[in-house]
Design a protein around this motif. Structure first.
Motif, PDB file in Angstrom:
ATOM      1  N   PHE A 279      -7.176  10.210   0.663  1.00 29.23           N
ATOM      2  CA  PHE A 279      -6.481  10.273  -0.626  1.00 29.23           C
ATOM      3  C   PHE A 279      -6.790   9.077  -1.510  1.00 29.23           C
ATOM      4  N   PHE A 280      -7.074   9.368  -2.788  1.00 31.34           N
ATOM      5  CA  PHE A 280      -7.268   8.281  -3.747  1.00 31.34           C
ATOM      6  C   PHE A 280      -6.333   8.390  -4.951  1.00 31.34           C
TER       7      PHE A 280
ATOM      8  N   ASP B  31     -10.833   0.745  -2.920  1.00 31.95           N
ATOM      9  CA  ASP B  31      -9.409   1.053  -2.967  1.00 31.95           C
ATOM     10  C   ASP B  31      -8.722   0.357  -1.781  1.00 31.95           C
TER      11      ASP B  31
ATOM     12  N   HIS C  37       1.835   2.921  -9.929  1.00 28.60           N
ATOM     13  CA  HIS C  37       1.442   3.754  -8.783  1.00 28.60           C
ATOM     14  C   HIS C  37      -0.023   3.541  -8.422  1.00 28.60           C
ATOM     15  N   GLY C  38      -0.332   3.797  -7.148  1.00 29.31           N
ATOM     16  CA  GLY C  38      -1.710   3.682  -6.686  1.00 29.31           C
ATOM     17  C   GLY C  38      -2.624   4.660  -7.393  1.00 29.31           C
ATOM     18  N   SER C  39      -2.181   5.909  -7.516  1.00 34.56           N
ATOM     19  CA  SER C  39      -3.010   6.937  -8.151  1.00 34.56           C
ATOM     20  C   SER C  39      -3.461   6.510  -9.548  1.00 34.56           C
TER      21      SER C  39
ATOM     22  N   VAL D 231      -6.177   3.794  -9.350  1.00 41.59           N
ATOM     23  CA  VAL D 231      -7.523   4.252  -8.949  1.00 41.59           C
ATOM     24  C   VAL D 231      -8.148   5.076 -10.077  1.00 41.59           C
TER      25      VAL D 231
ATOM     26  N   GLU E 181     -12.492   3.338   0.627  1.00 42.25           N
ATOM     27  CA  GLU E 181     -11.695   2.308   1.281  1.00 42.25           C
ATOM     28  C   GLU E 181     -12.632   1.525   2.203  1.00 42.25           C
TER      29      GLU E 181
ATOM     30  N   LYS F 191       0.953  -0.062  -2.801  1.00 45.30           N
ATOM     31  CA  LYS F 191       1.712   0.016  -1.543  1.00 45.30           C
ATOM     32  C   LYS F 191       2.469  -1.277  -1.211  1.00 45.30           C
TER      33      LYS F 191
ATOM     34  N   MET G  84      -5.423   0.135  -1.326  1.00 41.93           N
ATOM     35  CA  MET G  84      -4.013   0.542  -1.304  1.00 41.93           C
ATOM     36  C   MET G  84      -3.413   0.369   0.099  1.00 41.93           C
ATOM     37  N   ILE G  85      -4.178   0.764   1.107  1.00 42.78           N
ATOM     38  CA  ILE G  85      -3.685   0.664   2.488  1.00 42.78           C
ATOM     39  C   ILE G  85      -4.094  -0.667   3.128  1.00 42.78           C
TER      40      ILE G  85
HETATM   41  C1  LIG Z   1      -5.949   4.883  -0.261  1.00 41.25           C
HETATM   42  C2  LIG Z   1      -4.916   5.357  -1.253  1.00 41.25           C
HETATM   43  N1  LIG Z   1      -5.179   5.281  -2.562  1.00 41.25           N
HETATM   44  C3  LIG Z   1      -4.281   5.678  -3.486  1.00 41.25           C
HETATM   45  C4  LIG Z   1      -3.061   6.195  -3.115  1.00 41.25           C
HETATM   46  C5  LIG Z   1      -2.066   6.627  -4.156  1.00 41.25           C
HETATM   47  O1  LIG Z   1      -0.984   5.749  -4.194  1.00 41.25           O
HETATM   48  P1  LIG Z   1       0.423   6.154  -4.857  1.00 41.25           P
HETATM   49  O2  LIG Z   1       1.081   7.118  -3.933  1.00 41.25           O
HETATM   50  O3  LIG Z   1       1.158   4.858  -4.994  1.00 41.25           O
HETATM   51  O4  LIG Z   1       0.109   6.773  -6.190  1.00 41.25           O
HETATM   52  C6  LIG Z   1      -2.745   6.311  -1.752  1.00 41.25           C
HETATM   53  C7  LIG Z   1      -1.457   6.897  -1.327  1.00 41.25           C
HETATM   54  O5  LIG Z   1      -1.220   7.252  -0.218  1.00 41.25           O
HETATM   55  C8  LIG Z   1      -3.703   5.887  -0.790  1.00 41.25           C
HETATM   56  O6  LIG Z   1      -3.455   5.969   0.528  1.00 41.25           O
END
Ligand SMILES: Cc1ncc(COP(=O)(O)O)c(C=O)c1O
Length: 441
Positions: free
Chosen positions: A140-141, A237, A111-113, A116, A193, A265, A239-240
């Motif tokens: 969100f991070f 980050d 997962h992204g969370s 990070v 970001e 993502k 992710m996006i």
């Molecule tokens: C910039 C960013 N970092 C981290 C995350 C967390 O990712 P995840 O939902 O896969 O844990 C998100 C999720 O929307 C995000 O937009």
């Protein structure tokens, strides 16, 4: 069958991730789907919807893409998760390191969370400092305490934790320098970001999405330099932005060198994979051979190197390269923006509703004061009537000319209704509740 009731009975908020919850959509949106293919979602009754949500931006090629599916099936046949590292695991790590100039070592997660949070923990261990600077223009991070405690969702988190996460604003170099002065020699890392669509208050247009800020290379370069001068670990980050702004990341597009980067993502076209990658001198702190010295325990997860997702990632990467997905998606985004803004302008609505942001990631601007969410709900409701789900705009390779024309003609009908209602000074008619805001920092 009332699936919404059923979902709410067994899952808090009825969905996994709050942005999937029913109160983030107009009430005429189906509450449940059976499957996705290409750019479309299907209900159990075989009703077909053109989708712009694309699995919360995790699907950049298209749902159920044959080549990616084949890679995943192949990995299942290999056993999926082994006792020791797999060849696929090594190949995935090498693919990343070859592609990203600032990444010399990498660690996988699901997962992204988690990625990070792992990056933040690593920066704290590396610098032996506790404070975190995080950009408040990014919504969100991570679901973890270090981040959530810096938003207005503070329940369930010990009060003492929130004091370690300090907010700074995008573009605000002076503010950032002042914070660094105030917390002199106590800051471990800066997390942000590359782009923002939220207006850095008092410095810009005060609108969302901001017309003036999308990405600012000068600011990003300054941040990099400030971090270097103050021995703060620069965490980007992606992710996006990853697999959207550029195949080598927004860091390549803007020519910046973060110390640590996090990706997730879209990198595996919907399969669960994220990673933390960075400079060897920092990543090495996470090696077991160093842990005796440091007592540092980094990311460790049973399923972190699951072959299904890693092979899907390798196949996704190859597909992007071969088919120039980034370029194709940008062209689609530009056409969508141009078409939508022409409709809005022709109807005299350009000040009320427009499409902003970068072509790779356009954003609809509902510029309607405290009624903005009502306007969004109405627009989404009208688009659902034409079988289009557009809670945000995530473009995939399978969004083509047919999908573009369908979207523009549905937008024209929706905007025509909006124009007519506003002209008559009437209320926009919404069935059910208005969409709720999720997050405020
Ligand atoms: C910039 C960013 N970092 C981290 C995350 C967390 O990712 P995840 O939902 O896969 O844990 C998100 C999720 O929307 C995000 O937009």
């Amino acid at each position: 069958m009332d699936y919404l009731k059923k979902l709410n009975k067994v899952i808090p908020s009825g969905a996994h991730t709050y942005s999937r919850a029913h109160d983030q959509f107009s009430s005429n949106t189906p509450s449940i789907f059976k499957r996705g293919k290409g750019a479309y979602l299907f209900t159990e009754n075989k009703k077909k919807f053109l989708d712009y949500g694309m699995g919360l931006r995790s699907v950049g090629i298209g749902y159920s893409e044959d080549k990616i599916n084949r890679a995943a099936f192949e990995a299942i046949k290999f056993g999926n998760n082994l006792t020791k590292p797999s060849h696929i695991e090594l190949m995935a790590a090498e693919t990343i390191i070859k592609n990203f100039k600032n990444i010399e070592m990498v660690k996988f997660a699901k997962h992204g969370s988690v990625a990070v949070t792992g990056a933040v923990k690593l920066a704290r261990a590396y610098t032996k400092k506790e404070y975190i600077l995080r950009c408040s223009n990014h919504p969100f991070f991570s679901f973890d305490d270090w981040f959530i405690s810096s938003t207005n969702f503070k329940e369930g988190i010990p009060k003492s934790i929130s004091r370690y996460t300090i907010n700074f604003r995008y573009l605000d170099v002076v503010g950032l320098k002042n914070l660094i002065k105030k917390y002199k020699n106590q800051i471990s890392c800066l997390v942000m970001e590359a782009s923002t669509i939220s207006c850095p208050t008092k410095m810009c247009c005060m609108k969302f999405p901001c017309k003036n800020v999308s990405s600012n290379n000068t600011f990003l370069k300054k941040v990099e330099q400030i971090c270097k001068e103050n021995k703060i670990v620069f965490i980007l980050d992606e992710m996006i932005t990853g697999f959207r702004w550029d195949l080598k990341g927004a860091q390549h597009l803007y020519n910046i060198s973060p110390d640590i980067s996090t990706f997730g993502k879209a990198i595996a076209n919907g399969f669960s994979m994220s990673f933390v990658g960075g400079k060897r001198k920092i990543m090495e702190v996470a090696s077991l051979k160093n842990s005796k010295k440091n007592n540092f325990f980094f990311l460790s997860s049973t399923h972190g190197a699951e072959m299904v997702s890693l092979n899907a990632f390798i196949a996704t990467f190859n597909f992007y390269k071969k088919n120039n997905v980034i370029k194709k998606n940008k062209i689609f985004g530009q056409k969508l923006k141009d078409g939508f803004n022409k409709i809005s302008k022709d109807l005299g609505l350009e000040e009320v509703i427009s499409m902003e942001g970068l072509p790779c990631s356009p954003v609809i601007n509902y510029n309607f004061g405290d009624q903005a969410l009502k306007l969004k709900t109405f627009f989404l409701q009208e688009m659902i009537k034409k079988n289009i789900i557009i809670p945000w705009i995530s473009i995939s390779y399978r969004h083509g000319d047919k999908e573009l024309n369908k979207t523009l003609s549905a937008s024209f009908e929706a905007l025509k209704k909006i124009g007519k209602t506003l002209k008559l000074k009437k209320n926009l008619l919404i069935k059910g509740e208005s969409i709720k805001p999720i997050f405020t920092s």
